[in-house]
Design a protein around this motif. Sequence first.
Motif, PDB file in Angstrom:
ATOM      1  N   GLY A   1     -25.997  55.497  36.432  1.00  0.00           N
ATOM      2  CA  GLY A   1     -24.616  55.383  35.974  1.00  0.00           C
ATOM      3  C   GLY A   1     -24.503  54.547  34.719  1.00  0.00           C
ATOM      4  N   GLY A   2     -23.251  54.250  34.345  1.00  0.00           N
ATOM      5  CA  GLY A   2     -22.997  53.510  33.121  1.00  0.00           C
ATOM      6  C   GLY A   2     -23.603  52.120  33.117  1.00  0.00           C
ATOM      7  N   THR A   3     -23.581  51.439  34.250  1.00  0.00           N
ATOM      8  CA  THR A   3     -24.110  50.078  34.315  1.00  0.00           C
ATOM      9  C   THR A   3     -25.601  50.056  34.017  1.00  0.00           C
ATOM     10  N   GLU A   4     -26.354  50.932  34.662  1.00  0.00           N
ATOM     11  CA  GLU A   4     -27.794  50.975  34.389  1.00  0.00           C
ATOM     12  C   GLU A   4     -28.068  51.391  32.952  1.00  0.00           C
ATOM     13  N   SER A   5     -27.296  52.340  32.453  1.00  0.00           N
ATOM     14  CA  SER A   5     -27.484  52.782  31.070  1.00  0.00           C
ATOM     15  C   SER A   5     -27.248  51.637  30.099  1.00  0.00           C
ATOM     16  N   ASP A   6     -26.164  50.870  30.306  1.00  0.00           N
ATOM     17  CA  ASP A   6     -25.881  49.723  29.438  1.00  0.00           C
ATOM     18  C   ASP A   6     -26.972  48.674  29.555  1.00  0.00           C
ATOM     19  N   ASN A   7     -27.345  48.337  30.794  1.00  0.00           N
ATOM     20  CA  ASN A   7     -28.390  47.331  31.016  1.00  0.00           C
ATOM     21  C   ASN A   7     -29.690  47.729  30.335  1.00  0.00           C
ATOM     22  N   THR A   8     -30.069  48.988  30.490  1.00  0.00           N
ATOM     23  CA  THR A   8     -31.322  49.466  29.906  1.00  0.00           C
ATOM     24  C   THR A   8     -31.281  49.390  28.390  1.00  0.00           C
ATOM     25  N   ALA A   9     -30.216  49.913  27.803  1.00  0.00           N
ATOM     26  CA  ALA A   9     -30.103  49.950  26.348  1.00  0.00           C
ATOM     27  C   ALA A   9     -30.145  48.550  25.750  1.00  0.00           C
ATOM     28  N   ILE A  10     -29.459  47.617  26.381  1.00  0.00           N
ATOM     29  CA  ILE A  10     -29.305  46.274  25.808  1.00  0.00           C
ATOM     30  C   ILE A  10     -30.506  45.386  26.110  1.00  0.00           C
ATOM     31  N   ILE A  11     -30.840  45.261  27.380  1.00  0.00           N
ATOM     32  CA  ILE A  11     -31.903  44.325  27.764  1.00  0.00           C
ATOM     33  C   ILE A  11     -33.264  44.799  27.287  1.00  0.00           C
ATOM     34  N   GLN A  12     -33.543  46.091  27.464  1.00  0.00           N
ATOM     35  CA  GLN A  12     -34.862  46.581  27.082  1.00  0.00           C
ATOM     36  C   GLN A  12     -35.038  46.635  25.566  1.00  0.00           C
ATOM     37  N   THR A  13     -33.955  46.905  24.836  1.00  0.00           N
ATOM     38  CA  THR A  13     -34.031  46.835  23.375  1.00  0.00           C
ATOM     39  C   THR A  13     -34.362  45.412  22.943  1.00  0.00           C
TER      40      THR A  13
ATOM     41  N   ALA B   1     -24.963  37.938  28.537  1.00  0.00           N
ATOM     42  CA  ALA B   1     -25.091  36.596  29.112  1.00  0.00           C
ATOM     43  C   ALA B   1     -26.522  36.346  29.588  1.00  0.00           C
ATOM     44  N   TYR B   2     -27.134  37.362  30.195  1.00  0.00           N
ATOM     45  CA  TYR B   2     -28.523  37.240  30.642  1.00  0.00           C
ATOM     46  C   TYR B   2     -29.445  36.996  29.445  1.00  0.00           C
ATOM     47  N   LEU B   3     -29.218  37.728  28.363  1.00  0.00           N
ATOM     48  CA  LEU B   3     -30.077  37.575  27.189  1.00  0.00           C
ATOM     49  C   LEU B   3     -29.887  36.204  26.532  1.00  0.00           C
ATOM     50  N   GLU B   4     -28.668  35.671  26.593  1.00  0.00           N
ATOM     51  CA  GLU B   4     -28.464  34.317  26.076  1.00  0.00           C
ATOM     52  C   GLU B   4     -29.324  33.327  26.847  1.00  0.00           C
ATOM     53  N   GLU B   5     -29.448  33.532  28.156  1.00  0.00           N
ATOM     54  CA  GLU B   5     -30.312  32.661  28.966  1.00  0.00           C
ATOM     55  C   GLU B   5     -31.778  32.786  28.565  1.00  0.00           C
ATOM     56  N   GLN B   6     -32.123  33.930  27.981  1.00  0.00           N
ATOM     57  CA  GLN B   6     -33.509  34.164  27.554  1.00  0.00           C
ATOM     58  C   GLN B   6     -33.751  33.728  26.111  1.00  0.00           C
ATOM     59  N   GLY B   7     -32.750  33.109  25.493  1.00  0.00           N
ATOM     60  CA  GLY B   7     -32.944  32.576  24.147  1.00  0.00           C
ATOM     61  C   GLY B   7     -32.436  33.444  23.020  1.00  0.00           C
ATOM     62  N   PHE B   8     -31.735  34.524  23.338  1.00  0.00           N
ATOM     63  CA  PHE B   8     -31.159  35.365  22.285  1.00  0.00           C
ATOM     64  C   PHE B   8     -29.807  34.793  21.856  1.00  0.00           C
ATOM     65  N   GLU B   9     -29.435  35.066  20.609  1.00  0.00           N
ATOM     66  CA  GLU B   9     -28.150  34.615  20.075  1.00  0.00           C
ATOM     67  C   GLU B   9     -27.195  35.814  20.049  1.00  0.00           C
ATOM     68  N   ILE B  10     -26.043  35.668  20.683  1.00  0.00           N
ATOM     69  CA  ILE B  10     -25.078  36.766  20.761  1.00  0.00           C
ATOM     70  C   ILE B  10     -23.833  36.400  19.962  1.00  0.00           C
ATOM     71  N   THR B  11     -23.402  37.284  19.091  1.00  0.00           N
ATOM     72  CA  THR B  11     -22.134  37.142  18.379  1.00  0.00           C
ATOM     73  C   THR B  11     -21.112  38.045  19.048  1.00  0.00           C
ATOM     74  N   TYR B  12     -20.012  37.441  19.523  1.00  0.00           N
ATOM     75  CA  TYR B  12     -18.932  38.194  20.164  1.00  0.00           C
ATOM     76  C   TYR B  12     -17.794  38.363  19.163  1.00  0.00           C
TER      77      TYR B  12
END
Length: 380
Positions: A71-83, A109-120
Amino acid sequence: MEHIYLDNAGTTPMAPEVIARMTDVMTNVFGNASSINYHGRAARNILDQSRHVIAQSINARLDDEIQFTSGGTESDNTAIIQTAMARKSVGRHIITTAIEHEAVLKSMAYLEEQGFEITYLPVDETGHLDLTDLKAALRPDTILVSIMMGNNEVGSQMPIHEIGELVAPTNAWFHTDAVQAYGLVDIDVQADHIDLLSTSAHKLNGPKFLGFLYRRDGLLFPSLIKGGDQELKRRAGTENIPAIAGFAKAVELATSEQKHARREQFNKFKEQLLQGLQANDIDFEVNGGYGAGYLPHVLNIWFKGHQSDALLVNLDLGGVSASAGSACTAGSLEPSHVLTAMYGSTSPRVSESVRFSFGTYNTEAEIAQTVATLVKILKR
C-alpha cells in the motif's frame, strides 16, 4: 436509516467489476507466480498483464518500473528510507513539506534519528507551497525531494510539473505521494520528471493492503523487506495475484473520460453542499479552497464554534460518515498537522473542522440529505 458515506479519502468501496475480477482469479488461478509449473505460469501471466496496465496508466517507460507493495505506506517508506540509505554517500539532506501524510513524515523523523537533515517547507493558508522556498532549499547535498501530489485533508494540489523541472537538473531524486490523486488526476511520470511515485489501490475502488511504487529505471536501492526474489528482487513476499488483478481492473475503469466525469461530478457535489449551507445561514469557511488547484473529491470545512469530535458523532448518529482528517491518525488527540501548518496551532480551525470526501457511488440526493442533517445538527 440510510447511511451516507462521505469519507472516500479514507477509503473507497470496491467497484463491482473489481470484486468480480478478484473472485474469478481467486477461484481459478491459485498458483504461485514464482513457480515455473502450469499453475505458476497462469499466475505470472496475470501479474505481468496487471503490471502492464498500471505502467501504462502513468506513462512509465517500462513495465518493470512498477513494484507492487502492501500500500501507500510501504511505498512511501521504501522510496524515502531506502533512497536515503542508498545515497547517503552523496548527501544527507532531504526536502519535504509540513503537510505530508504521516507515512512520509514519520519516515523523515526516522531518518533524522539516523543523522539526516530534513527541510520541511511551509505552506500558505491555501495549502500550497511557494516554489521559491523549494529553490532556496535545494543544495548540492540534497539527495531526495518528497512532495505529495494532492493533500488528503484539504485537497490542495502541488505544482508537480514545476517541481519536477526544478529537481531534475540537481543531484536529488523526486518522489511524490500520489495516493489521493491517482485515479482522479492524469499522471505522466516522464513529462513531470518523477523518479518515484507511491499509490494505494483502495483509494480508487480497488482492494486494501495493496499499492505500487513506481521507480524510474536505473534508480538502485535495496529491498526494504528481506526474503525471496519476488518483484525482480525489489520486494520480497509472494504476490497477491487476485488483489493485483483487482487493482488493474480498478485502473482500467479509471479511463481519462471517467476521471474527467468524476472530477465534474465531485465539483458539483462541493457546490451543492456549500450552497446548501449558505442558503441555511450556516457560519462556515472552507479550509484551503476548492476549484482549480484542489483535488475534486476533498472538501474541508470550518464550522465556527462547533468541535469536530462532537459534530462527527452527531453526523454519524444522523447517518452521515465523514472525518476530521486522515483516517491514519483517527483517535489521535493531536490536532491536524495540516491545518496547524496552514493556520497556526492556536487557530480554532484545527479543532472545529470536518472533511467530506466524495466517491464514485455518491448521489446528489445523498448530498442534499447531508446538508439537511448538518443544518439540523448545527442549528440545534
